[in-house]
Design a protein around this motif. Structure first.
Motif, short mmCIF file in Angstrom:
data_model
loop_
_atom_site.label_atom_id
_atom_site.label_comp_id
_atom_site.label_asym_id
_atom_site.label_seq_id
_atom_site.Cartn_x
_atom_site.Cartn_y
_atom_site.Cartn_z
N THR A 1 0.67 -0.94 -0.23
CA THR A 1 -0.48 -0.15 0.42
C THR A 1 1.09 1.26 0.18
OG1 THR A 1 -1.55 -1.41 1.24
CG2 THR A 1 -1.58 1.43 1.36
N ALA B 1 -6.98 -1.51 -1.33
CA ALA B 1 -7.13 -0.60 0.18
C ALA B 1 -8.48 0.55 -0.09
CB ALA B 1 -5.66 0.81 -0.15
N PRO C 1 -5.08 -0.78 5.66
CA PRO C 1 -5.38 -0.38 4.47
C PRO C 1 -6.71 -0.75 4.36
CG PRO C 1 -3.25 -0.57 4.39
CD PRO C 1 -3.36 -1.23 5.62
N ARG C 2 -7.86 -1.75 4.80
CA ARG C 2 -8.49 -2.51 4.05
C ARG C 2 -9.55 -2.82 5.03
NH1 ARG C 2 -7.57 -6.96 -0.17
NH2 ARG C 2 -6.57 -8.17 1.33
#
Lengths: 120, 135
Positions: free
Chosen positions: B12, B74, B126-127
């Motif tokens: 990311t 993301a 990020p997710r």
């Protein structure tokens, strides 16, 4: 005229970016960054209805932004278009169903204030 | 942090760096190459073949591609604040390379942006949604 451009830029950017995020999530995580694999991914994305919609919306936004830049200062255009951050974070929560915890709200708020201070 | 989380975070950050740099320099060249006004609809098309505008557009295409790749794994509510470090970067580039003065108000803005980016990028994953089937 200035505010017409701004309304078009903000609306088109918000719609375009939320559609882009929805389309890319539908596609799934990109793992392979070799050119041939990226080419295949692009071919697949060109048939993804959300991605097509996002490209159209962003093209509208881009040309409206060019128009805005010809009659407005960059230091005015940039902070005003930061409105999209608020709209997109709200849509990310309710449409994309992301878990926007307090850290993300705080971070987004700090960024918006910061962008305003940097460019005003 | 699990191995999977560490892998996703590194990936990311690398992709976010490409997103930020292509955006900063894309907009820089675009603004440099833009004439004072675009009198006719046709001039909106011909301006794209001005060398600096072309370079800016190429970089913005790279920006869009890398941003799409980033969004494939993301969250949008993560990508938005994190990639906005570019606003601070533009001011710092002007200060370092163009000897521009940065007034106190702008330094305050840079500090706020960096704090916001740090909060989101270090404090959240990020997710947050379940990865969907595909690819």
């Amino acid at each position: 005229m200035k505010w017409v451009y701004i309304a078009i830029v903000v609306a088109a950017t918000t719609v375009g970016e939320v559609m882009q995020a929805a389309g890319m999530r539908r596609n799934g995580e990109i793992h392979d960054f070799r050119p041939s694999a990226l080419g295949r991914a692009l071919a697949m994305l060109s048939r993804n209805i959300f991605v097509i919609g996002s490209v159209v919306a962003m093209a509208v936004s881009f040309f409206a932004y060019l128009g805005l830049l010809t009659i407005a200062e960059l230091s005015f255009a940039v902070p005003v278009t930061a409105i999209t951050y608020v709209l997109e974070t709200i849509l990310a929560k309710y449409i994309l169903k992301e878990h926007v915890n307090w850290l993300r709200w705080a971070g987004a708020s700090l960024v918006i204030c910061g962008v305003a201070l940097v460019s005003l | 942090m699990s191995h999977e989380a560490a892998r996703l975070r590194l990936k990311t950050w690398i992709c976010a760096a490409v997103v930020v740099l292509s955006n900063v320099f894309g907009n820089f060249f675009l603004k440099k190459g833009m004439p004072a006004d675009l009198p006719t609809p046709w001039s909106y098309v011909t301006v794209l073949f001005h060398p600096l505008v072309t370079l800016g557009v190429v970089l913005l295409i790279l920006w869009m591609m890398s941003r799409m790749a980033l969004l494939s794994w993301a969250d949008l509510s993560y990508v938005l604040p994190v990639t906005s470090i570019g606003y601070a970067l533009v001011a710092l580039v002007g200060w370092l390379f163009l000897a521009e003065r940065i007034p106190a108000k702008r330094w305050a803005g840079i500090v706020l942006i960096v704090a916001g980016v740090a909060l989101v990028s270090l404090g959240t994953a990020p997710r947050t949604h379940k990865p969907e089937a595909g690819q």
